[in-house]
Design a protein around this motif. Structure first.
Motif, PDB file in Angstrom:
ATOM      1  N   ALA A  48       0.954  -1.289  -0.042  1.00 42.04           N
ATOM      2  CA  ALA A  48      -0.131  -0.058  -0.153  1.00 42.04           C
ATOM      3  C   ALA A  48       0.959   1.267   0.040  1.00 42.04           C
ATOM      4  CB  ALA A  48      -0.953  -0.045   1.325  1.00 42.04           C
ATOM      5  N   PHE A  49       2.006   1.227   0.519  1.00 42.53           N
ATOM      6  CA  PHE A  49       2.819   2.474   0.785  1.00 42.53           C
ATOM      7  C   PHE A  49       4.088   2.527  -0.302  1.00 42.53           C
ATOM      8  CE2 PHE A  49       0.882   1.426   4.827  1.00 42.53           C
ATOM      9  CZ  PHE A  49       0.360   2.664   5.055  1.00 42.53           C
ATOM     10  N   ARG A  50       3.830   1.673  -1.150  1.00 38.86           N
ATOM     11  CA  ARG A  50       5.304   1.337  -2.074  1.00 38.86           C
ATOM     12  C   ARG A  50       4.927   2.477  -3.508  1.00 38.86           C
ATOM     13  NH1 ARG A  50       7.445  -4.408  -2.515  1.00 38.86           N
ATOM     14  NH2 ARG A  50       8.135  -4.821  -0.353  1.00 38.86           N
ATOM     15  N   HIS A  51       3.498   2.677  -3.780  1.00 37.14           N
ATOM     16  CA  HIS A  51       3.497   3.678  -4.954  1.00 37.14           C
ATOM     17  C   HIS A  51       2.768   4.917  -4.333  1.00 37.14           C
ATOM     18  CE1 HIS A  51       4.372  -0.213  -6.945  1.00 37.14           C
ATOM     19  NE2 HIS A  51       3.731  -1.016  -6.215  1.00 37.14           N
ATOM     20  N   ALA A  52       3.093   5.843  -4.961  1.00 35.28           N
ATOM     21  CA  ALA A  52       2.489   7.277  -4.600  1.00 35.28           C
ATOM     22  C   ALA A  52       1.199   7.645  -5.094  1.00 35.28           C
ATOM     23  CB  ALA A  52       3.550   8.329  -4.956  1.00 35.28           C
TER      24      ALA A  52
END
Length: 512
Positions: free
Chosen positions: A433-437
Protein backbone atom coordinates in the motif's frame (compact mmCIF):
# COMPACT_ATOMS: atom_id res chain seq x y z
CA UNK A 1 -51.66 -14.34 8.29
CA UNK A 2 -53.12 -17.12 6.14
CA UNK A 3 -56.07 -17.42 8.50
CA UNK A 4 -56.62 -13.66 8.35
CA UNK A 5 -56.63 -13.75 4.56
CA UNK A 6 -59.04 -16.66 4.67
CA UNK A 7 -61.40 -14.75 6.93
CA UNK A 8 -61.26 -11.68 4.68
CA UNK A 9 -61.97 -13.77 1.61
CA UNK A 10 -64.78 -15.60 3.35
CA UNK A 11 -66.34 -12.26 4.27
CA UNK A 12 -65.97 -11.00 0.69
CA UNK A 13 -67.48 -14.14 -0.76
CA UNK A 14 -70.08 -14.87 1.88
CA UNK A 15 -72.80 -13.12 -0.11
CA UNK A 16 -72.21 -15.31 -3.14
CA UNK A 17 -75.07 -17.65 -2.43
CA UNK A 18 -77.53 -19.67 -4.35
CA UNK A 19 -80.49 -17.48 -3.39
CA UNK A 20 -82.46 -18.17 -6.50
CA UNK A 21 -81.90 -21.90 -6.25
CA UNK A 22 -82.79 -22.00 -2.59
CA UNK A 23 -86.06 -20.14 -3.21
CA UNK A 24 -86.99 -22.71 -5.81
CA UNK A 25 -85.99 -25.62 -3.57
CA UNK A 26 -83.35 -26.89 -6.01
CA UNK A 27 -79.83 -28.10 -5.38
CA UNK A 28 -77.10 -25.41 -5.63
CA UNK A 29 -75.14 -25.36 -8.87
CA UNK A 30 -71.60 -26.77 -8.75
CA UNK A 31 -68.65 -24.63 -7.77
CA UNK A 32 -65.86 -25.18 -10.36
CA UNK A 33 -62.29 -24.32 -9.44
CA UNK A 34 -59.26 -23.83 -11.68
CA UNK A 35 -55.93 -25.17 -10.40
CA UNK A 36 -52.95 -23.27 -11.89
CA UNK A 37 -52.74 -19.76 -10.47
CA UNK A 38 -56.06 -20.17 -8.68
CA UNK A 39 -56.10 -22.85 -6.01
CA UNK A 40 -52.34 -23.22 -6.39
CA UNK A 41 -50.21 -20.10 -6.51
CA UNK A 42 -48.06 -21.52 -9.28
CA UNK A 43 -48.11 -23.11 -12.73
CA UNK A 44 -47.83 -26.90 -12.74
CA UNK A 45 -46.38 -27.14 -16.25
CA UNK A 46 -43.57 -24.70 -15.44
CA UNK A 47 -43.01 -26.40 -12.08
CA UNK A 48 -42.63 -29.73 -13.85
CA UNK A 49 -40.26 -28.34 -16.47
CA UNK A 50 -38.08 -26.70 -13.81
CA UNK A 51 -38.03 -29.91 -11.78
CA UNK A 52 -36.83 -31.83 -14.84
CA UNK A 53 -34.13 -29.30 -15.65
CA UNK A 54 -32.96 -29.21 -12.03
CA UNK A 55 -32.61 -32.99 -12.10
CA UNK A 56 -30.82 -33.13 -15.45
CA UNK A 57 -30.12 -30.32 -17.92
CA UNK A 58 -30.23 -32.83 -20.77
CA UNK A 59 -34.00 -33.01 -20.20
CA UNK A 60 -34.14 -29.78 -22.23
CA UNK A 61 -33.50 -31.79 -25.40
CA UNK A 62 -36.23 -34.28 -24.50
CA UNK A 63 -38.69 -31.41 -23.99
CA UNK A 64 -37.75 -29.90 -27.34
CA UNK A 65 -38.58 -33.28 -28.90
CA UNK A 66 -41.94 -33.47 -27.06
CA UNK A 67 -43.06 -29.95 -27.93
CA UNK A 68 -44.04 -30.52 -31.61
CA UNK A 69 -46.35 -33.37 -30.51
CA UNK A 70 -48.91 -30.88 -29.21
CA UNK A 71 -49.47 -28.98 -25.99
CA UNK A 72 -51.65 -31.63 -24.35
CA UNK A 73 -49.15 -34.38 -25.13
CA UNK A 74 -46.29 -32.16 -23.94
CA UNK A 75 -48.04 -31.57 -20.61
CA UNK A 76 -48.63 -35.30 -20.17
CA UNK A 77 -45.00 -36.23 -20.82
CA UNK A 78 -43.72 -33.52 -18.44
CA UNK A 79 -46.17 -34.69 -15.75
CA UNK A 80 -45.01 -38.29 -16.18
CA UNK A 81 -41.30 -37.48 -16.09
CA UNK A 82 -41.30 -34.81 -13.37
CA UNK A 83 -43.16 -36.74 -10.66
CA UNK A 84 -44.00 -33.42 -9.02
CA UNK A 85 -45.19 -33.50 -5.41
CA UNK A 86 -48.26 -31.24 -5.45
CA UNK A 87 -48.44 -31.30 -1.64
CA UNK A 88 -45.35 -29.06 -1.43
CA UNK A 89 -46.74 -26.33 -3.72
CA UNK A 90 -48.08 -23.01 -2.39
CA UNK A 91 -51.85 -22.93 -1.87
CA UNK A 92 -54.26 -20.01 -1.91
CA UNK A 93 -55.47 -20.46 1.64
CA UNK A 94 -58.23 -17.86 1.29
CA UNK A 95 -59.79 -19.64 -1.67
CA UNK A 96 -59.37 -23.05 -0.03
CA UNK A 97 -61.23 -21.81 3.05
CA UNK A 98 -64.10 -20.60 0.84
CA UNK A 99 -64.22 -23.94 -1.01
CA UNK A 100 -64.36 -25.89 2.25
CA UNK A 101 -67.19 -23.68 3.51
CA UNK A 102 -69.17 -24.24 0.30
CA UNK A 103 -68.53 -27.98 0.52
CA UNK A 104 -69.86 -28.00 4.06
CA UNK A 105 -72.98 -26.21 2.80
CA UNK A 106 -73.68 -29.12 0.44
CA UNK A 107 -72.33 -27.83 -2.90
CA UNK A 108 -70.65 -30.07 -5.43
CA UNK A 109 -67.01 -28.96 -5.83
CA UNK A 110 -65.33 -29.62 -9.19
CA UNK A 111 -61.68 -29.22 -10.14
CA UNK A 112 -61.42 -28.19 -13.81
CA UNK A 113 -57.88 -27.56 -14.97
CA UNK A 114 -55.81 -27.32 -18.13
CA UNK A 115 -53.04 -29.15 -16.26
CA UNK A 116 -52.51 -32.78 -17.18
CA UNK A 117 -54.74 -35.35 -15.51
CA UNK A 118 -51.74 -36.88 -13.70
CA UNK A 119 -51.13 -33.56 -11.97
CA UNK A 120 -54.86 -33.12 -11.33
CA UNK A 121 -55.15 -36.53 -9.66
CA UNK A 122 -52.18 -35.70 -7.44
CA UNK A 123 -54.00 -32.50 -6.48
CA UNK A 124 -57.15 -34.53 -5.73
CA UNK A 125 -55.19 -36.62 -3.22
CA UNK A 126 -54.01 -33.42 -1.53
CA UNK A 127 -57.45 -31.75 -1.55
CA UNK A 128 -60.16 -34.35 -0.88
CA UNK A 129 -62.72 -31.53 -0.89
CA UNK A 130 -63.25 -32.09 -4.65
CA UNK A 131 -66.04 -34.35 -5.88
CA UNK A 132 -64.87 -34.50 -9.47
CA UNK A 133 -61.80 -33.73 -11.60
CA UNK A 134 -61.74 -32.58 -15.22
CA UNK A 135 -58.31 -32.11 -16.81
CA UNK A 136 -56.22 -32.31 -19.98
CA UNK A 137 -55.70 -35.92 -20.97
CA UNK A 138 -52.71 -35.94 -23.30
CA UNK A 139 -54.95 -35.44 -26.35
CA UNK A 140 -57.22 -32.51 -25.47
CA UNK A 141 -55.81 -29.38 -23.86
CA UNK A 142 -58.65 -28.39 -21.52
CA UNK A 143 -58.20 -24.65 -21.74
CA UNK A 144 -60.36 -21.69 -22.68
CA UNK A 145 -63.17 -22.64 -25.09
CA UNK A 146 -62.49 -26.38 -24.66
CA UNK A 147 -63.00 -26.14 -20.90
CA UNK A 148 -66.10 -23.95 -21.32
CA UNK A 149 -67.68 -26.42 -23.78
CA UNK A 150 -67.08 -29.42 -21.53
CA UNK A 151 -68.50 -27.65 -18.47
CA UNK A 152 -71.58 -26.52 -20.39
CA UNK A 153 -72.20 -30.11 -21.48
CA UNK A 154 -71.70 -31.50 -17.97
CA UNK A 155 -73.70 -28.83 -16.14
CA UNK A 156 -76.47 -27.44 -18.37
CA UNK A 157 -78.17 -26.10 -15.23
CA UNK A 158 -75.19 -23.77 -14.75
CA UNK A 159 -72.09 -23.53 -12.61
CA UNK A 160 -69.97 -20.96 -10.79
CA UNK A 161 -66.32 -20.71 -11.80
CA UNK A 162 -63.15 -19.48 -10.06
CA UNK A 163 -60.17 -18.65 -12.29
CA UNK A 164 -57.32 -16.20 -12.58
CA UNK A 165 -56.28 -15.53 -16.19
CA UNK A 166 -57.44 -14.17 -19.53
CA UNK A 167 -57.87 -17.70 -20.91
CA UNK A 168 -60.59 -18.20 -18.28
CA UNK A 169 -62.81 -15.56 -19.93
CA UNK A 170 -64.67 -18.09 -22.16
CA UNK A 171 -65.38 -20.19 -19.07
CA UNK A 172 -66.62 -17.18 -17.13
CA UNK A 173 -68.84 -16.31 -20.11
CA UNK A 174 -70.46 -19.75 -19.79
CA UNK A 175 -70.70 -19.60 -15.98
CA UNK A 176 -73.52 -18.26 -13.85
CA UNK A 177 -71.24 -16.43 -11.41
CA UNK A 178 -67.63 -15.28 -11.78
CA UNK A 179 -64.93 -15.58 -9.09
CA UNK A 180 -61.69 -13.84 -10.02
CA UNK A 181 -58.73 -15.01 -7.94
CA UNK A 182 -55.65 -12.79 -7.63
CA UNK A 183 -55.82 -11.82 -11.29
CA UNK A 184 -54.26 -8.77 -13.02
CA UNK A 185 -56.45 -5.67 -13.17
CA UNK A 186 -56.98 -6.09 -16.92
CA UNK A 187 -58.42 -9.59 -16.40
CA UNK A 188 -60.71 -8.35 -13.64
CA UNK A 189 -62.00 -5.56 -15.91
CA UNK A 190 -62.65 -8.01 -18.73
CA UNK A 191 -64.50 -10.36 -16.36
CA UNK A 192 -66.74 -7.54 -15.12
CA UNK A 193 -67.48 -6.55 -18.72
CA UNK A 194 -69.25 -9.91 -19.14
CA UNK A 195 -72.17 -8.48 -17.19
CA UNK A 196 -72.36 -11.30 -14.64
CA UNK A 197 -72.09 -11.26 -10.83
CA UNK A 198 -68.39 -10.98 -10.05
CA UNK A 199 -66.55 -11.66 -6.81
CA UNK A 200 -62.81 -11.04 -6.49
CA UNK A 201 -60.02 -12.20 -4.21
CA UNK A 202 -57.37 -9.49 -4.74
CA UNK A 203 -53.69 -10.26 -5.10
CA UNK A 204 -50.95 -8.68 -3.02
CA UNK A 205 -48.87 -6.14 -5.00
CA UNK A 206 -46.58 -8.17 -7.24
CA UNK A 207 -44.15 -5.29 -7.78
CA UNK A 208 -43.11 -5.56 -4.15
CA UNK A 209 -42.64 -9.33 -4.48
CA UNK A 210 -40.52 -8.84 -7.61
CA UNK A 211 -38.38 -6.23 -5.89
CA UNK A 212 -37.77 -8.59 -2.99
CA UNK A 213 -36.86 -11.44 -5.37
CA UNK A 214 -34.33 -9.20 -7.16
CA UNK A 215 -32.58 -8.59 -3.80
CA UNK A 216 -31.49 -4.99 -4.48
CA UNK A 217 -29.77 -4.85 -1.07
CA UNK A 218 -27.28 -7.38 -2.45
CA UNK A 219 -26.10 -4.73 -4.90
CA UNK A 220 -24.06 -3.40 -1.97
CA UNK A 221 -21.62 -6.24 -2.74
CA UNK A 222 -20.97 -4.74 -6.16
CA UNK A 223 -19.44 -1.62 -4.58
CA UNK A 224 -16.26 -3.71 -4.61
CA UNK A 225 -15.76 -2.72 -8.25
CA UNK A 226 -14.91 0.82 -7.07
CA UNK A 227 -12.19 -0.34 -4.67
CA UNK A 228 -9.42 -0.88 -7.28
CA UNK A 229 -10.20 2.56 -8.73
CA UNK A 230 -9.44 4.30 -5.44
CA UNK A 231 -6.49 2.14 -4.45
CA UNK A 232 -5.09 2.60 -7.96
CA UNK A 233 -5.00 6.38 -7.57
CA UNK A 234 -7.83 7.18 -10.01
CA UNK A 235 -10.26 8.60 -7.47
CA UNK A 236 -10.10 12.03 -9.10
CA UNK A 237 -10.83 10.85 -12.65
CA UNK A 238 -14.45 11.16 -13.74
CA UNK A 239 -13.99 8.76 -16.68
CA UNK A 240 -12.77 5.99 -14.37
CA UNK A 241 -15.80 6.48 -12.11
CA UNK A 242 -18.09 6.38 -15.15
CA UNK A 243 -16.68 3.09 -16.45
CA UNK A 244 -16.72 1.54 -12.98
CA UNK A 245 -20.31 2.73 -12.55
CA UNK A 246 -21.38 0.93 -15.73
CA UNK A 247 -19.58 -2.20 -14.48
CA UNK A 248 -21.45 -1.84 -11.17
CA UNK A 249 -24.78 -1.66 -13.03
CA UNK A 250 -23.90 -4.66 -15.19
CA UNK A 251 -22.97 -6.76 -12.18
CA UNK A 252 -26.12 -5.71 -10.33
CA UNK A 253 -28.45 -6.69 -13.16
CA UNK A 254 -26.71 -10.01 -13.82
CA UNK A 255 -26.55 -10.79 -10.09
CA UNK A 256 -30.28 -10.10 -9.64
CA UNK A 257 -31.02 -12.34 -12.63
CA UNK A 258 -28.84 -15.07 -11.15
CA UNK A 259 -30.71 -14.83 -7.83
CA UNK A 260 -33.96 -15.41 -9.71
CA UNK A 261 -32.44 -18.37 -11.56
CA UNK A 262 -31.15 -19.83 -8.31
CA UNK A 263 -34.59 -19.46 -6.71
CA UNK A 264 -36.28 -21.08 -9.70
CA UNK A 265 -33.94 -24.07 -9.61
CA UNK A 266 -34.20 -24.33 -5.83
CA UNK A 267 -37.99 -24.11 -5.48
CA UNK A 268 -38.47 -27.52 -3.86
CA UNK A 269 -35.65 -27.04 -1.36
CA UNK A 270 -36.71 -23.49 -0.50
CA UNK A 271 -40.24 -24.68 0.25
CA UNK A 272 -38.81 -27.20 2.72
CA UNK A 273 -36.71 -24.52 4.46
CA UNK A 274 -37.98 -22.78 7.59
CA UNK A 275 -37.38 -19.24 6.28
CA UNK A 276 -36.68 -19.53 2.54
CA UNK A 277 -40.21 -20.86 1.97
CA UNK A 278 -41.35 -17.23 2.29
CA UNK A 279 -39.31 -16.14 -0.73
CA UNK A 280 -41.53 -14.64 -3.45
CA UNK A 281 -41.17 -17.49 -5.96
CA UNK A 282 -41.30 -20.31 -3.42
CA UNK A 283 -44.39 -18.85 -1.73
CA UNK A 284 -46.16 -18.13 -5.02
CA UNK A 285 -46.44 -14.38 -4.34
CA UNK A 286 -44.42 -13.87 -7.53
CA UNK A 287 -45.65 -15.96 -10.49
CA UNK A 288 -43.05 -18.16 -12.17
CA UNK A 289 -43.66 -16.46 -15.53
CA UNK A 290 -42.91 -13.07 -13.98
CA UNK A 291 -39.73 -14.45 -12.42
CA UNK A 292 -38.56 -15.95 -15.73
CA UNK A 293 -39.31 -12.72 -17.60
CA UNK A 294 -37.42 -10.60 -15.06
CA UNK A 295 -34.49 -13.02 -15.15
CA UNK A 296 -34.15 -12.81 -18.94
CA UNK A 297 -34.53 -9.01 -18.89
CA UNK A 298 -31.84 -8.72 -16.20
CA UNK A 299 -29.42 -10.91 -18.14
CA UNK A 300 -29.99 -8.94 -21.35
CA UNK A 301 -29.60 -5.58 -19.63
CA UNK A 302 -26.57 -6.64 -17.59
CA UNK A 303 -24.65 -8.13 -20.50
CA UNK A 304 -25.43 -5.08 -22.66
CA UNK A 305 -24.08 -2.77 -19.94
CA UNK A 306 -20.99 -4.97 -19.52
CA UNK A 307 -20.29 -4.81 -23.25
CA UNK A 308 -20.56 -1.00 -23.08
CA UNK A 309 -17.92 -0.97 -20.32
CA UNK A 310 -15.44 -2.84 -22.51
CA UNK A 311 -14.44 -6.38 -23.51
CA UNK A 312 -12.52 -6.98 -20.27
CA UNK A 313 -15.59 -6.16 -18.18
CA UNK A 314 -17.82 -8.27 -20.43
CA UNK A 315 -15.44 -11.20 -20.02
CA UNK A 316 -15.46 -10.78 -16.24
CA UNK A 317 -19.25 -10.57 -16.07
CA UNK A 318 -19.59 -13.66 -18.29
CA UNK A 319 -17.18 -15.50 -15.98
CA UNK A 320 -19.28 -14.39 -13.01
CA UNK A 321 -22.46 -15.60 -14.72
CA UNK A 322 -20.90 -18.95 -15.68
CA UNK A 323 -19.59 -19.59 -12.17
CA UNK A 324 -22.98 -18.63 -10.73
CA UNK A 325 -24.74 -21.10 -13.03
CA UNK A 326 -22.39 -23.93 -12.05
CA UNK A 327 -22.87 -23.02 -8.40
CA UNK A 328 -26.67 -22.98 -8.69
CA UNK A 329 -26.82 -26.30 -10.52
CA UNK A 330 -24.13 -28.28 -8.71
CA UNK A 331 -21.51 -26.66 -6.46
CA UNK A 332 -23.97 -25.32 -3.88
CA UNK A 333 -24.46 -28.93 -2.77
CA UNK A 334 -20.74 -29.61 -2.21
CA UNK A 335 -19.81 -28.89 1.44
CA UNK A 336 -17.00 -26.39 2.06
CA UNK A 337 -16.45 -25.85 -1.66
CA UNK A 338 -19.73 -23.94 -1.83
CA UNK A 339 -18.40 -21.31 0.60
CA UNK A 340 -15.16 -21.01 -1.35
CA UNK A 341 -17.12 -20.45 -4.56
CA UNK A 342 -19.16 -17.68 -2.94
CA UNK A 343 -15.92 -16.09 -1.73
CA UNK A 344 -14.60 -16.39 -5.27
CA UNK A 345 -17.66 -14.61 -6.68
CA UNK A 346 -16.97 -11.68 -4.36
CA UNK A 347 -13.33 -11.62 -5.43
CA UNK A 348 -14.39 -11.70 -9.06
CA UNK A 349 -16.18 -8.40 -8.44
CA UNK A 350 -12.84 -6.89 -7.45
CA UNK A 351 -11.24 -8.37 -10.56
CA UNK A 352 -13.95 -6.79 -12.73
CA UNK A 353 -13.22 -3.46 -11.04
CA UNK A 354 -9.53 -3.86 -11.88
CA UNK A 355 -10.37 -4.70 -15.49
CA UNK A 356 -12.79 -1.78 -15.80
CA UNK A 357 -10.26 0.94 -14.93
CA UNK A 358 -7.10 -0.90 -16.03
CA UNK A 359 -5.08 -0.53 -12.80
CA UNK A 360 -2.34 -2.99 -11.77
CA UNK A 361 -3.47 -6.23 -10.17
CA UNK A 362 -2.88 -6.65 -6.44
CA UNK A 363 -2.57 -10.31 -5.35
CA UNK A 364 -2.72 -9.15 -1.72
CA UNK A 365 -6.06 -7.43 -2.21
CA UNK A 366 -7.61 -10.32 -4.12
CA UNK A 367 -6.44 -12.83 -1.52
CA UNK A 368 -7.79 -10.64 1.28
CA UNK A 369 -11.18 -10.51 -0.45
CA UNK A 370 -11.23 -14.27 -0.92
CA UNK A 371 -10.72 -14.99 2.78
CA UNK A 372 -13.04 -12.22 4.03
CA UNK A 373 -16.02 -13.23 1.94
CA UNK A 374 -15.42 -16.94 2.40
CA UNK A 375 -15.76 -16.24 6.13
CA UNK A 376 -19.10 -14.47 5.55
CA UNK A 377 -20.24 -17.40 3.40
CA UNK A 378 -19.42 -19.80 6.21
CA UNK A 379 -21.41 -17.53 8.56
CA UNK A 380 -24.43 -17.99 6.31
CA UNK A 381 -24.05 -21.78 6.36
CA UNK A 382 -23.49 -21.74 10.12
CA UNK A 383 -26.75 -19.86 10.61
CA UNK A 384 -28.61 -22.45 8.52
CA UNK A 385 -27.06 -25.29 10.53
CA UNK A 386 -27.94 -23.60 13.83
CA UNK A 387 -31.51 -23.26 12.63
CA UNK A 388 -31.64 -26.95 11.75
CA UNK A 389 -30.28 -27.94 15.17
CA UNK A 390 -32.78 -25.65 16.91
CA UNK A 391 -35.66 -27.36 15.09
CA UNK A 392 -34.37 -30.82 16.00
CA UNK A 393 -33.31 -31.93 12.52
CA UNK A 394 -30.63 -34.60 12.26
CA UNK A 395 -30.48 -35.38 8.55
CA UNK A 396 -28.89 -33.47 5.66
CA UNK A 397 -30.01 -29.90 5.03
CA UNK A 398 -32.35 -29.72 2.03
CA UNK A 399 -30.48 -28.61 -1.07
CA UNK A 400 -27.10 -28.54 0.70
CA UNK A 401 -24.39 -31.05 1.46
CA UNK A 402 -24.22 -30.18 5.16
CA UNK A 403 -25.58 -31.92 8.23
CA UNK A 404 -26.26 -30.40 11.66
CA UNK A 405 -23.21 -32.25 13.00
CA UNK A 406 -21.03 -30.07 10.74
CA UNK A 407 -21.81 -26.92 12.72
CA UNK A 408 -18.56 -26.93 14.75
CA UNK A 409 -16.39 -27.45 11.67
CA UNK A 410 -18.13 -24.66 9.76
CA UNK A 411 -17.74 -22.36 12.78
CA UNK A 412 -14.01 -23.07 13.00
CA UNK A 413 -13.37 -22.54 9.29
CA UNK A 414 -15.48 -19.38 9.27
CA UNK A 415 -13.71 -17.67 12.15
CA UNK A 416 -10.30 -18.78 10.87
CA UNK A 417 -11.03 -17.36 7.41
CA UNK A 418 -12.14 -14.05 8.91
CA UNK A 419 -9.00 -13.69 11.02
CA UNK A 420 -6.85 -14.70 8.04
CA UNK A 421 -8.39 -11.88 6.02
CA UNK A 422 -7.36 -9.37 8.69
CA UNK A 423 -3.80 -10.72 8.67
CA UNK A 424 -3.62 -10.58 4.88
CA UNK A 425 -4.81 -6.96 4.89
CA UNK A 426 -2.06 -6.07 7.37
CA UNK A 427 0.49 -7.76 5.09
CA UNK A 428 -0.95 -5.79 2.15
CA UNK A 429 -0.45 -2.56 4.07
CA UNK A 430 3.07 -3.52 5.04
CA UNK A 431 4.19 -4.77 1.63
CA UNK A 432 2.28 -2.86 -1.04
CA UNK A 433 0.00 0.00 0.00
CA UNK A 434 2.86 2.44 0.72
CA UNK A 435 5.17 1.54 -2.14
CA UNK A 436 3.44 3.52 -4.86
CA UNK A 437 2.56 7.21 -4.66
CA UNK A 438 -1.07 6.73 -5.62
CA UNK A 439 -2.81 7.49 -2.31
CA UNK A 440 -2.87 10.88 -0.66
CA UNK A 441 -2.78 9.53 2.92
CA UNK A 442 -2.26 5.76 2.98
CA UNK A 443 -1.75 5.81 6.74
CA UNK A 444 -5.54 6.07 7.12
CA UNK A 445 -5.83 2.50 5.84
CA UNK A 446 -4.37 1.22 9.11
CA UNK A 447 -7.80 1.73 10.66
CA UNK A 448 -9.17 -1.06 8.49
CA UNK A 449 -7.77 -4.05 10.43
CA UNK A 450 -9.43 -2.81 13.62
CA UNK A 451 -12.72 -2.15 11.80
CA UNK A 452 -12.58 -5.62 10.24
CA UNK A 453 -11.94 -7.31 13.58
CA UNK A 454 -14.91 -5.49 15.12
CA UNK A 455 -17.20 -6.35 12.19
CA UNK A 456 -16.19 -10.01 11.94
CA UNK A 457 -16.41 -10.36 15.71
CA UNK A 458 -19.96 -8.98 15.66
CA UNK A 459 -21.02 -11.28 12.81
CA UNK A 460 -19.76 -14.42 14.50
CA UNK A 461 -20.93 -13.38 17.96
CA UNK A 462 -24.49 -12.90 16.69
CA UNK A 463 -24.27 -16.09 14.62
CA UNK A 464 -23.57 -17.99 17.84
CA UNK A 465 -26.58 -16.35 19.46
CA UNK A 466 -28.92 -17.28 16.59
CA UNK A 467 -29.41 -13.56 16.02
CA UNK A 468 -27.89 -13.36 12.53
CA UNK A 469 -29.98 -13.14 9.38
CA UNK A 470 -29.58 -16.02 6.91
CA UNK A 471 -27.48 -13.69 4.76
CA UNK A 472 -24.73 -11.63 6.49
CA UNK A 473 -24.94 -8.96 3.77
CA UNK A 474 -28.67 -8.51 4.36
CA UNK A 475 -27.88 -8.35 8.07
CA UNK A 476 -25.09 -5.79 7.63
CA UNK A 477 -27.17 -3.31 5.62
CA UNK A 478 -29.77 -3.20 8.44
CA UNK A 479 -27.57 -3.55 11.53
CA UNK A 480 -26.74 -0.15 13.04
CA UNK A 481 -23.33 -1.07 14.52
CA UNK A 482 -22.33 -2.61 11.18
CA UNK A 483 -23.50 0.48 9.32
CA UNK A 484 -21.53 2.67 11.73
CA UNK A 485 -18.40 0.59 11.09
CA UNK A 486 -19.06 0.85 7.34
CA UNK A 487 -19.36 4.64 7.61
CA UNK A 488 -16.10 4.79 9.55
CA UNK A 489 -14.41 2.59 6.93
CA UNK A 490 -15.78 4.80 4.16
CA UNK A 491 -14.41 7.91 5.86
CA UNK A 492 -10.99 6.30 6.31
CA UNK A 493 -11.03 5.21 2.69
CA UNK A 494 -11.89 8.74 1.53
CA UNK A 495 -9.06 10.17 3.66
CA UNK A 496 -6.64 7.65 2.16
CA UNK A 497 -7.69 8.55 -1.37
CA UNK A 498 -8.14 12.32 -1.17
CA UNK A 499 -6.21 13.31 1.93
CA UNK A 500 -7.32 14.37 5.43
CA UNK A 501 -9.64 17.29 6.06
CA UNK A 502 -7.91 20.67 6.42
CA UNK A 503 -6.17 21.08 9.76
CA UNK A 504 -5.71 17.33 10.39
CA UNK A 505 -2.23 16.43 9.09
CA UNK A 506 -1.37 12.82 8.33
CA UNK A 507 1.98 11.53 7.08
CA UNK A 508 2.00 11.01 3.34
CA UNK A 509 3.99 8.61 1.23
CA UNK A 510 7.10 10.75 1.57
CA UNK A 511 7.30 10.03 5.29
CA UNK A 512 7.16 6.29 4.63
Amino acid sequence: MAMARARRAETALADQRTHEDGAAGTRPVPLVIDLDGTLLRTDLLLEGMIALLRRNWLALFAMLFWLPQGRASFKHKVAEAAGLDVATLPVNEALLAHIEAQKAAGREIVLATAADELMALRALRCFPVFDRVIASDGVTNLKGEAKAAQLRALYPQGFDYAGDAANDLPVWAAARRVIVVEAPASVLRAARALGKPVEAIPAAPRARALLKALRPHQWAKNALVFLPLVLGGLAGEAKAWSVAGVAFLALGLVASASYLLNDLLDLAHDRAHWSKRERPLASGRLPLVAGLTAMLAGLAGGLTAAAAAGPAVLGGVLAYLGLTLVYSVWLKRVPMLDALILGGLFTLRLAIGVAAVAVPWSPWLLTFSMFLFTSLSFAKRHTELRGAVRRGRSGPIAGRGYQPADEAVVLAFGIASGLASVLIFILYLANEAFRHAVLAAPLALWSFPLILVLFMGRVWLLAGRDALHDDPVAFAVKDRPSLALAALAGFAFAVAAFGPPPGIPLPGIAQW
